[in-house]
Design a protein around this motif. Structure first.
Motif, PDB file in Angstrom:
ATOM      1  N   THR A   1       0.785  -1.034  -0.031  1.00 16.00           N
ATOM      2  CA  THR A   1      -0.023  -0.078   0.067  1.00 16.00           C
ATOM      3  C   THR A   1       0.803   1.369   0.068  1.00 16.00           C
ATOM      4  O   THR A   1       0.541   2.372  -0.639  1.00 16.00           O
TER       5      THR A   1
ATOM      6  N   THR B   1     -14.569   7.418   3.843  1.00 17.66           N
ATOM      7  CA  THR B   1     -13.478   6.727   3.323  1.00 17.66           C
ATOM      8  C   THR B   1     -12.278   6.182   4.403  1.00 17.66           C
ATOM      9  O   THR B   1     -11.952   5.249   3.685  1.00 17.66           O
TER      10      THR B   1
ATOM     11  N   SER C   1     -13.800   2.913   5.015  1.00 12.91           N
ATOM     12  CA  SER C   1     -13.757   2.007   4.160  1.00 12.91           C
ATOM     13  C   SER C   1     -12.069   1.572   3.989  1.00 12.91           C
ATOM     14  O   SER C   1     -11.896   0.198   3.636  1.00 12.91           O
ATOM     15  N   GLY C   2     -11.180   2.371   4.318  1.00 13.13           N
ATOM     16  CA  GLY C   2      -9.686   1.992   4.246  1.00 13.13           C
ATOM     17  C   GLY C   2      -9.525   0.964   5.344  1.00 13.13           C
ATOM     18  O   GLY C   2      -8.648   0.081   5.273  1.00 13.13           O
TER      19      GLY C   2
ATOM     20  N   MET D   1     -10.522  -2.202   3.984  1.00  9.12           N
ATOM     21  CA  MET D   1      -9.955  -2.884   3.108  1.00  9.12           C
ATOM     22  C   MET D   1      -8.285  -3.432   3.675  1.00  9.12           C
ATOM     23  O   MET D   1      -8.205  -4.473   3.403  1.00  9.12           O
TER      24      MET D   1
ATOM     25  N   ARG E   1     -17.012  -2.997   2.896  1.00  8.30           N
ATOM     26  CA  ARG E   1     -16.471  -1.748   2.090  1.00  8.30           C
ATOM     27  C   ARG E   1     -17.232  -1.580   0.901  1.00  8.30           C
ATOM     28  O   ARG E   1     -17.275  -0.380   0.548  1.00  8.30           O
TER      29      ARG E   1
ATOM     30  N   MET F   1     -19.068   2.182  -0.109  1.00  5.86           N
ATOM     31  CA  MET F   1     -18.558   2.919  -1.294  1.00  5.86           C
ATOM     32  C   MET F   1     -19.593   3.251  -2.091  1.00  5.86           C
ATOM     33  O   MET F   1     -19.201   3.890  -3.247  1.00  5.86           O
TER      34      MET F   1
ATOM     35  N   LEU G   1     -10.490   7.686  -4.611  1.00  6.44           N
ATOM     36  CA  LEU G   1     -11.014   7.040  -3.280  1.00  6.44           C
ATOM     37  C   LEU G   1     -10.144   5.789  -3.220  1.00  6.44           C
ATOM     38  O   LEU G   1      -9.825   5.673  -1.911  1.00  6.44           O
TER      39      LEU G   1
ATOM     40  N   TYR H   1      -6.873   7.157  -1.318  1.00  9.55           N
ATOM     41  CA  TYR H   1      -7.219   7.402  -0.046  1.00  9.55           C
ATOM     42  C   TYR H   1      -7.627   6.533   0.817  1.00  9.55           C
ATOM     43  O   TYR H   1      -6.915   6.201   2.080  1.00  9.55           O
ATOM     44  N   GLN H   2      -7.957   5.232   0.311  1.00 14.88           N
ATOM     45  CA  GLN H   2      -8.171   3.966   0.776  1.00 14.88           C
ATOM     46  C   GLN H   2      -6.976   3.298   1.404  1.00 14.88           C
ATOM     47  O   GLN H   2      -6.575   2.829   2.318  1.00 14.88           O
TER      48      GLN H   2
ATOM     49  N   VAL I   1      -5.014   5.075   4.067  1.00 15.48           N
ATOM     50  CA  VAL I   1      -5.354   4.359   5.417  1.00 15.48           C
ATOM     51  C   VAL I   1      -4.795   3.324   5.751  1.00 15.48           C
ATOM     52  O   VAL I   1      -4.406   3.231   7.099  1.00 15.48           O
TER      53      VAL I   1
END
Length: 279
Positions: A26, A55, A58-59, A62, A149, A153, A165, A168-169, A172
């Motif tokens: 990541t 967001t 959701s990160g 993930m 997630r 989203m 998006l 940003y995920q 995170v």
């Protein structure tokens, strides 16, 4: 789908702890996504605090999805890992009515039973002493995180660019897993730089960006049907590069799970077509 499916064989090939693998995956992908977004002159702003919170959440989901999936790969093989993860489309149809207050279809119970029957074939014996049992449970947990997630989203993708998006995920995810810097040997990471870079570029950046771009030409449901090819690609890659041949029971279980995914996708496609007045 071919690019995204490389996560299975790379997850098995990389010998690092999954937390370390996901962090560097990541970290590299976030940098590449940022360069891509700036190059495309995409608007990086998130308009309000509620969307920022969604967001970030959701990160976190993930992060759970990737870590659980990579541990599932460590405990089993490419076939078991990805097939147990691919319960997520059916998990989604059970979670959506609960979270989005949509109508629940009784036919989904039949699909759920079909998936459970498929899972039964994936596990040689139900015992926590058996690594395959742990792997399947982790794969299903990964599917739950991924389904949550995607549901979270669903509205955001209509307001913001998908690449923004995604960037940003994964930022995170990198921040959450950054403590591994204090508990891992960087020399081991350097030795695995090639597969890590491949995972970041081919799987995460190119694969997910192409998938998002494909949504311009296909409905989400049609794309979901095509995504059912992902386990097949992953298993073929596992055979070619790792000599991991799935057992007959794994093939039967996988066929049942993917059949449930395809049936639900086709049902959704026909339903959407009917609503839009398309024959």
């Amino acid at each position: 789908m071919l690019f995204i499916s490389t996560s299975g064989v790379l997850g098995r090939y990389i010998t690092l702890n999954p937390f370390v693998t996901i962090f560097y995956r990541t970290l590299l992908a976030a940098i590449l996504f940022y360069i891509f977004c700036r190059f495309k002159k995409l608007d990086l702003r998130i308009s309000n605090k509620r969307d920022v919170l969604k967001t970030v959440l959701s990160g976190l989901l993930m992060a759970g999805h990737w870590v659980a999936y990579f541990f599932a790969l460590k405990y089993s093989n490419v076939a078991i890992g990805i097939l147990s993860l691919f319960t997520y489309p059916v998990i989604t149809v059970f979670l959506e009515p609960l979270l989005l207050k949509t109508k629940f279809s009784k036919s989904h119970l039949a699909l759920g039973l079909l998936v459970l029957f498929g899972i039964y074939f994936l596990v040689p014996e139900i015992s926590f002493q058996n690594n395959y049992t742990i792997a399947v449970l982790l794969g299903i947990l990964s599917g739950v995180f991924y389904a949550l997630r995607n549901i979270l989203m669903k509205q955001e993708i209509e307001k913001y660019n998908g690449s923004v998006l995604m960037m940003y995920q994964i930022v995170v995810v990198a921040v959450v897993l950054s403590p591994v810097l204090f508990f891992s040997d960087f020399n081991d990471v350097i030795l695995q730089w090639a597969p890590l870079l491949t995972l970041a570029i081919v799987t995460t950046c190119i694969g997910h960006t192409l998938f998002l771009l494909s949504l311009r030409n296909f409905s989400t449901t049609a794309a979901s049907i095509m995504s059912s090819a992902q386990p097949l690609y992953a298993i073929i890659l596992g055979i070619l590069f790792l000599q991991e041949y799935p057992s007959l029971k794994t093939i039967i279980g996988g066929t049942l799970i993917i059949s449930a995914v395809i049936i639900e996708s086709i049902r959704s496609l026909r339903k959407n077509s009917a609503v839009e007045g398309i024959d």
